[in-house]
Motif scaffolding. Structure first.
Motif, mmCIF file in Angstrom:
data_model
loop_
_atom_site.group_PDB
_atom_site.id
_atom_site.type_symbol
_atom_site.label_atom_id
_atom_site.label_comp_id
_atom_site.label_asym_id
_atom_site.label_seq_id
_atom_site.Cartn_x
_atom_site.Cartn_y
_atom_site.Cartn_z
ATOM 1 N N TYR A 195 5.407 12.611 -3.635
ATOM 2 C CA TYR A 195 5.799 11.211 -3.502
ATOM 3 C C TYR A 195 5.778 10.748 -2.050
ATOM 4 C CZ TYR A 195 7.695 11.291 -8.313
ATOM 5 O OH TYR A 195 7.873 11.382 -9.655
ATOM 6 N N SER A 196 6.117 11.625 -1.134
ATOM 7 C CA SER A 196 6.201 11.199 0.271
ATOM 8 C C SER A 196 4.863 10.706 0.812
ATOM 9 C CB SER A 196 6.770 12.313 1.141
ATOM 10 O OG SER A 196 5.879 13.403 1.195
ATOM 11 N N CYS A 197 3.760 11.177 0.259
ATOM 12 C CA CYS A 197 2.443 10.716 0.737
ATOM 13 C C CYS A 197 1.666 9.894 -0.295
ATOM 14 C CB CYS A 197 1.583 11.901 1.162
ATOM 15 S SG CYS A 197 2.164 12.699 2.659
ATOM 16 N N HIS A 198 1.989 10.051 -1.564
ATOM 17 C CA HIS A 198 1.199 9.403 -2.608
ATOM 18 C C HIS A 198 1.856 8.167 -3.199
ATOM 19 C CE1 HIS A 198 -2.091 12.344 -2.970
ATOM 20 N NE2 HIS A 198 -1.183 13.183 -2.511
ATOM 21 N N THR A 199 2.963 7.715 -2.603
ATOM 22 C CA THR A 199 3.614 6.475 -3.024
ATOM 23 C C THR A 199 3.919 5.652 -1.768
ATOM 24 O OG1 THR A 199 5.865 7.352 -2.915
ATOM 25 C CG2 THR A 199 4.676 7.628 -5.016
ATOM 26 N N THR A 200 4.476 4.490 -1.960
ATOM 27 C CA THR A 200 4.793 3.606 -0.838
ATOM 28 C C THR A 200 6.295 3.588 -0.575
ATOM 29 O OG1 THR A 200 2.876 2.216 -1.304
ATOM 30 C CG2 THR A 200 4.620 1.235 0.009
ATOM 31 N N GLY A 201 6.681 4.057 0.589
ATOM 32 C CA GLY A 201 8.062 3.966 1.035
ATOM 33 C C GLY A 201 9.042 4.919 0.379
ATOM 34 N N TYR A 202 8.563 6.020 -0.181
ATOM 35 C CA TYR A 202 9.474 6.958 -0.836
ATOM 36 C C TYR A 202 10.519 7.475 0.156
ATOM 37 C CZ TYR A 202 11.374 10.998 -3.212
ATOM 38 O OH TYR A 202 12.240 11.907 -3.772
ATOM 39 N N GLY A 203 11.766 7.434 -0.246
ATOM 40 C CA GLY A 203 12.857 7.908 0.601
ATOM 41 C C GLY A 203 13.314 6.915 1.654
ATOM 42 N N LYS A 204 12.744 5.720 1.648
ATOM 43 C CA LYS A 204 13.105 4.689 2.623
ATOM 44 C C LYS A 204 13.712 3.498 1.896
ATOM 45 C CE LYS A 204 9.309 6.132 5.540
ATOM 46 N NZ LYS A 204 7.944 5.836 5.944
ATOM 47 N N ALA A 205 14.484 2.703 2.609
ATOM 48 C CA ALA A 205 15.118 1.519 2.018
ATOM 49 C C ALA A 205 14.070 0.613 1.379
ATOM 50 C CB ALA A 205 15.895 0.746 3.075
ATOM 51 N N GLY A 206 14.278 0.281 0.129
ATOM 52 C CA GLY A 206 13.372 -0.625 -0.562
ATOM 53 C C GLY A 206 12.054 -0.003 -0.961
ATOM 54 N N GLY A 207 11.925 1.315 -0.839
ATOM 55 C CA GLY A 207 10.684 2.006 -1.166
ATOM 56 C C GLY A 207 10.651 2.537 -2.592
ATOM 57 N N PHE A 208 9.611 3.299 -2.890
ATOM 58 C CA PHE A 208 9.404 3.881 -4.218
ATOM 59 C C PHE A 208 10.611 4.695 -4.656
ATOM 60 C CE2 PHE A 208 8.036 7.514 -6.814
ATOM 61 C CZ PHE A 208 7.417 6.866 -7.867
ATOM 62 N N ILE A 209 11.023 4.475 -5.909
ATOM 63 C CA ILE A 209 12.103 5.253 -6.517
ATOM 64 C C ILE A 209 11.538 6.083 -7.663
ATOM 65 C CG2 ILE A 209 14.267 5.128 -7.809
ATOM 66 C CD1 ILE A 209 14.807 2.484 -6.249
ATOM 67 N N SER A 210 10.851 5.416 -8.577
ATOM 68 C CA SER A 210 10.223 6.091 -9.711
ATOM 69 C C SER A 210 9.138 5.163 -10.264
ATOM 70 C CB SER A 210 11.248 6.400 -10.809
ATOM 71 O OG SER A 210 11.681 5.202 -11.437
ATOM 72 N N TYR A 211 8.262 5.728 -11.096
ATOM 73 C CA TYR A 211 7.208 4.910 -11.690
ATOM 74 C C TYR A 211 7.789 3.866 -12.645
ATOM 75 C CZ TYR A 211 4.004 8.281 -9.686
ATOM 76 O OH TYR A 211 3.313 9.067 -8.803
ATOM 77 N N GLU A 212 8.965 4.149 -13.199
ATOM 78 C CA GLU A 212 9.605 3.210 -14.106
ATOM 79 C C GLU A 212 10.319 2.086 -13.346
ATOM 80 O OE1 GLU A 212 8.608 6.864 -15.713
ATOM 81 O OE2 GLU A 212 10.223 6.648 -14.245
ATOM 82 N N GLU A 213 11.039 2.437 -12.277
ATOM 83 C CA GLU A 213 11.833 1.450 -11.539
ATOM 84 C C GLU A 213 11.027 0.642 -10.532
ATOM 85 O OE1 GLU A 213 15.844 2.543 -10.157
ATOM 86 O OE2 GLU A 213 15.441 4.491 -11.110
ATOM 87 N N THR A 214 10.054 1.273 -9.896
ATOM 88 C CA THR A 214 9.271 0.596 -8.848
ATOM 89 C C THR A 214 7.776 0.876 -9.027
ATOM 90 O OG1 THR A 214 9.700 2.507 -7.425
ATOM 91 C CG2 THR A 214 11.110 0.559 -7.094
ATOM 92 N N PRO A 215 7.197 0.457 -10.151
ATOM 93 C CA PRO A 215 5.785 0.766 -10.409
ATOM 94 C C PRO A 215 4.832 0.178 -9.372
ATOM 95 C CG PRO A 215 6.594 -0.866 -11.975
ATOM 96 C CD PRO A 215 7.783 -0.367 -11.200
ATOM 97 N N GLU A 216 5.209 -0.952 -8.762
ATOM 98 C CA GLU A 216 4.345 -1.594 -7.760
ATOM 99 C C GLU A 216 4.229 -0.770 -6.478
ATOM 100 O OE1 GLU A 216 8.506 -2.901 -6.866
ATOM 101 O OE2 GLU A 216 7.363 -2.544 -8.687
ATOM 102 N N LEU A 217 5.089 0.244 -6.329
ATOM 103 C CA LEU A 217 5.057 1.106 -5.148
ATOM 104 C C LEU A 217 4.619 2.520 -5.507
ATOM 105 C CD1 LEU A 217 8.456 -0.033 -3.573
ATOM 106 C CD2 LEU A 217 6.165 -0.937 -3.128
ATOM 107 N N GLY A 218 4.084 2.694 -6.702
ATOM 108 C CA GLY A 218 3.749 4.014 -7.215
ATOM 109 C C GLY A 218 2.471 4.622 -6.689
ATOM 110 N N HIS A 219 1.793 3.971 -5.785
ATOM 111 C CA HIS A 219 0.601 4.526 -5.142
ATOM 112 C C HIS A 219 0.763 4.337 -3.624
ATOM 113 C CE1 HIS A 219 -0.180 0.214 -5.557
ATOM 114 N NE2 HIS A 219 -0.882 0.342 -4.452
ATOM 115 N N ALA A 220 -0.120 4.917 -2.872
ATOM 116 C CA ALA A 220 -0.084 4.753 -1.412
ATOM 117 C C ALA A 220 -0.757 3.422 -1.074
ATOM 118 C CB ALA A 220 -0.786 5.922 -0.721
ATOM 119 N N GLY A 221 0.033 2.378 -0.975
ATOM 120 C CA GLY A 221 -0.490 1.031 -0.813
ATOM 121 C C GLY A 221 -0.604 0.567 0.627
ATOM 122 N N CYS A 222 -0.856 -0.717 0.777
ATOM 123 C CA CYS A 222 -1.057 -1.347 2.085
ATOM 124 C C CYS A 222 0.078 -1.041 3.057
ATOM 125 C CB CYS A 222 -1.174 -2.860 1.925
ATOM 126 S SG CYS A 222 -2.485 -3.403 0.806
#
Length: 155
Positions: free
Chosen positions: A77-104
């Motif tokens: 998750y730390s490299c393959h999602t957006t903002g994992y472990g940071k405020a407002g970042g990826f939590i899970s594919y269910e809760e934050t699907p828009e951040l579920g990939h390494a985006g802009c």
């Protein structure tokens, strides 16, 4: 004004972001997902979603998830999602699907403020190669046989 009062005032001004606003942590530093970028950056978004492997990085993580421990999955998750472990970042594919990939925002930083005000100062315009090394480290380059391509497929 005494020396201690001057020092206290300087600390207050510095911490409030009034003296160095570019380094202030004020405003909304939350992630909004790559789709939020599309409205103003149509060409870049189209290139990103079409050509950049990281736009679909969640697919490989989802395929391997059942074979990984929780700690290994968090490493993904730390490299393959957006903002994992940071405020407002990826939590899970269910809760934050828009951040579920390494985006802009992986390269350009949290985009909530920029998506609202459009100010180029509220986002990282030109990421440095050094910032890529968080994920594209020597160890990962050797292990997974990949190298960072600055702007590769995204712009």
């Amino acid at each position: 004004m005494t020396q201690s009062k001057k020092l206290a005032l300087l600390i207050i001004v510095f911490c409030s972001g009034l003296f160095f606003p570019a380094y202030s942590h004020g405003g909304d530093t939350h992630y909004v997902g790559s789709r939020a970028c599309a409205e103003c950056h149509e060409k870049e978004y189209a290139n990103f979603t079409t050509y950049a492997k990281k736009a679909h990085s969640d697919q490989s993580v989802k395929l391997m998830a059942s074979d990984l421990t929780k700690k290994e999955l968090e490493g993904c998750y730390s490299c393959h999602t957006t903002g994992y472990g940071k405020a407002g970042g990826f939590i899970s594919y269910e809760e934050t699907p828009e951040l579920g990939h390494a985006g802009c925002e992986v390269c350009h930083g949290p985009g909530a403020t920029h998506s609202e005000d459009g100010d180029p100062e509220s986002i990282t315009l030109r990421p440095s190669l050094k910032s890529c090394e968080t994920c594209h480290s020597d160890e990962r380059v050797r292990t997974f046989n990949f190298k960072p391509m600055l702007f590769g497929g995204a712009h």
